[in-house]
Design an enzyme around this catalytic site. Structure first.
Site, short mmCIF file in Angstrom:
data_model
loop_
_atom_site.label_atom_id
_atom_site.label_comp_id
_atom_site.label_asym_id
_atom_site.label_seq_id
_atom_site.Cartn_x
_atom_site.Cartn_y
_atom_site.Cartn_z
N ASP A 440 0.86 -1.18 0.00
CA ASP A 440 0.00 0.00 0.00
C ASP A 440 0.90 1.23 0.00
OD1 ASP A 440 -1.73 2.09 0.56
OD2 ASP A 440 -2.92 0.96 2.02
N HIS A 441 0.87 2.00 -1.08
CA HIS A 441 1.78 3.14 -1.21
C HIS A 441 1.44 4.25 -0.20
CE1 HIS A 441 4.98 5.22 -3.06
NE2 HIS A 441 4.86 4.70 -4.27
N ARG A 442 0.32 4.15 0.47
CA ARG A 442 -0.02 5.16 1.47
C ARG A 442 0.79 4.98 2.74
NH1 ARG A 442 -6.34 4.12 1.93
NH2 ARG A 442 -5.45 2.02 2.05
#
Length: 470
Positions: A440-442
């Site tokens: 998850d790039h968040r």
């Protein structure tokens, strides 16, 4: 006070984890049976697992609400029980029930999650599986009124809702397994036309599958699409018509979760090829030293992942969208993707970081076996913080898997195969696999994700590095 007035209705309990309904798989009792407190009365399938549901009341069964294959909402009637009294009440009380009488009147209160309440003593009454006879009317299914049974009926009559209708003039078909009944129903097989090869002529799953393989086997057409080619519900025999597979139960839950993951998580996948020769040699050395407690490659990979998550805790997390925050978990609840007959499940090993490598191996073996057998409770299928997916067992090298929502990352492992590899400037044949990390790039940027994957790859290629981090 009459028996009808004194009946107790057991409602489908809250099965936890946000589940609002369940499908009846098999009734374990029939109308007229005597049940004890906390006896399992029905097997149901939720969106997460197949579970047994115990009844908190004791007495005689007077109504079953719903047939096998029917969806029941939580809080709706499931079974109606008429309590027994000292003089026989709803029926003659069998010997040995007197000691249960106080519990019978009060109910155990243990109605949540269908894996019993620990009252496994000898007082519990076990019933012999009943034969469902095709062509014989099923026992009455209650809808609020008291259902009646015919005391002169066959001893092996089917439980309510489990009979299979036979064609007129055909011979009765004996069926024990609810799986066989469901398979026949979904694939349009008339059980009366199937020859049973089991003991006493009982129809087995293999018999139904053999009938499907026979091009001349009759198939019931259960559904049609207007103004379109004819369609079949379930896995119908091959033909010109479409195949319509109902999206229900665990399959529906999987679809919903994967769709939500794709909608909410901006995922990125990175990968690297690694030389796993040393890892295989390490495993062989461990198992040669203690062959009574073998360690699997998956257990070693799990140990490596735990080492990586200790170094990069950003990936052992989830995004709380409502609270607008990232939550890093204190413990690693390791999910293991397991393919089962009911679909892809991800059972969880809670606080996996506390287990030794041998304990990991034992837990992995037991957990995946239980998942495939359908015996894991729903609580074991939720709450993961990181997933390990060994898709190499399907003979593939790589994948871009979907993250198991709401987790932040998933490590995938491809098959291990012989490939040419450069070692110290020389070409050699080595055991090579591909590792992929979907994250998850968040929760992190590429530097953290790449650092984790490189750490895992280095430990696979040089297992000695793992010792320095444990």
């Amino acid at each position: 006070m009459t028996t009808v007035e004194r009946t107790q209705v057991f409602l489908l309990p809250d099965l936890g984890e946000g589940l609002s309904e369940a499908e009846i798989v098999e009734w374990r009792v029939a109308v007229g049976d005597i049940v004890t407190v906390d006896q399992t009365v029905v097997e149901v399938e939720t969106a997460k697992a197949v579970v047994d549901v115990p009844c908190p009341y004791a007495g005689r069964v007077v109504a079953l609400h719903g047939a096998a294959g029917e969806i029941r909402p939580v809080g709706q009637p499931l079974i109606t029980i008429a309590p027994l009294d000292g003089d026989g009440g709803a029926g003659d009380e069998p010997a040995g029930h007197a000691t249960y009488r106080e519990e019978e009147r009060a109910g155990s209160g243990n109605v949540l999650i269908g894996y019993g309440t620990g009252h496994g003593g000898s007082g519990r009454r076990r019933r012999r599986p009943r034969l469902a006879v095709a062509g014989e009317p099923p026992a009455a299914v209650g809808t609020g009124a008291v259902a009646q049974t015919d005391p002169t009926g066959p001893a092996d009559a089917a439980p309510a809702g489990t009979g299979v209708t036979a064609s007129p003039g055909s011979s009765p078909a004996l069926v024990i397994s609810p799986i066989v009944r469901r398979l026949a129903k979904e694939r349009g097989v008339d059980l009366a036309s199937v020859r049973g090869t089991g003991l006493g002529g009982v129809i087995r799953r293999a018999d139904v599958e053999a009938a499907l393989a026979d091009a001349a086997a009759p198939a019931a057409r259960l559904a049609a699409v207007p103004d379109a080619p004819e369609a079949h519900v379930g896995l119908a025999p091959a033909g010109d018509g479409d195949v319509v597979i109902p999206l229900t139960g665990i399959r529906k839950a999987i679809a919903d979760k994967l769709s939500r993951s794709r909608r909410e998580i901006p995922e990125v996948t990175i990968w690297v090829d690694v030389d796993a020769t040393a890892l295989l040699e390490t495993r062989a050395a461990i198992n040669a030293a203690t062959p009574d407690a073998p360690v699997s490659i998956l257990a070693l990979l799990a140990r490596i992942c735990l080492s990586g998550l200790r170094k990069y805790p950003q990936l052992n997390a989830h995004v709380d969208t409502e609270g607008q925050r990232i939550v890093q978990s204190a413990g690693v609840h390791l999910g293991i993707a397991a393919q089962t007959d009911r679909g892809l499940l991800v059972p969880v090993l809670r606080d996996a970081q506390r287990l030794t490598t041998r304990e990991l191996a034992a837990e992995l073996a037991a957990t995946t076996a239980a998942a495939r057998a359908g015996t894991l409770p729903p609580a074991r299928l939720t709450g993961g913080t990181f997933t390990l997916n060994n898709y190499g067992v399907f003979g593939v090298d790589g994948s871009t898997p979907i993250i198991n929502h709401p987790e932040a990352a998933l490590l995938g492992v491809g098959r291990i195969v012989d490939k040419p590899w450069v070692v110290d400037g020389q070409l050699a044949v080595r055991k090579v696999t591909q590792l992929s990390l979907t994250f998850d790039h968040r929760v992190c940027d590429g530097g953290v994700a790449g650092g984790f994957l490189r750490h895992v790859a280095d430990c696979v290629e040089q297992p000695a590095l793992l010792v320095a981090n444990v």
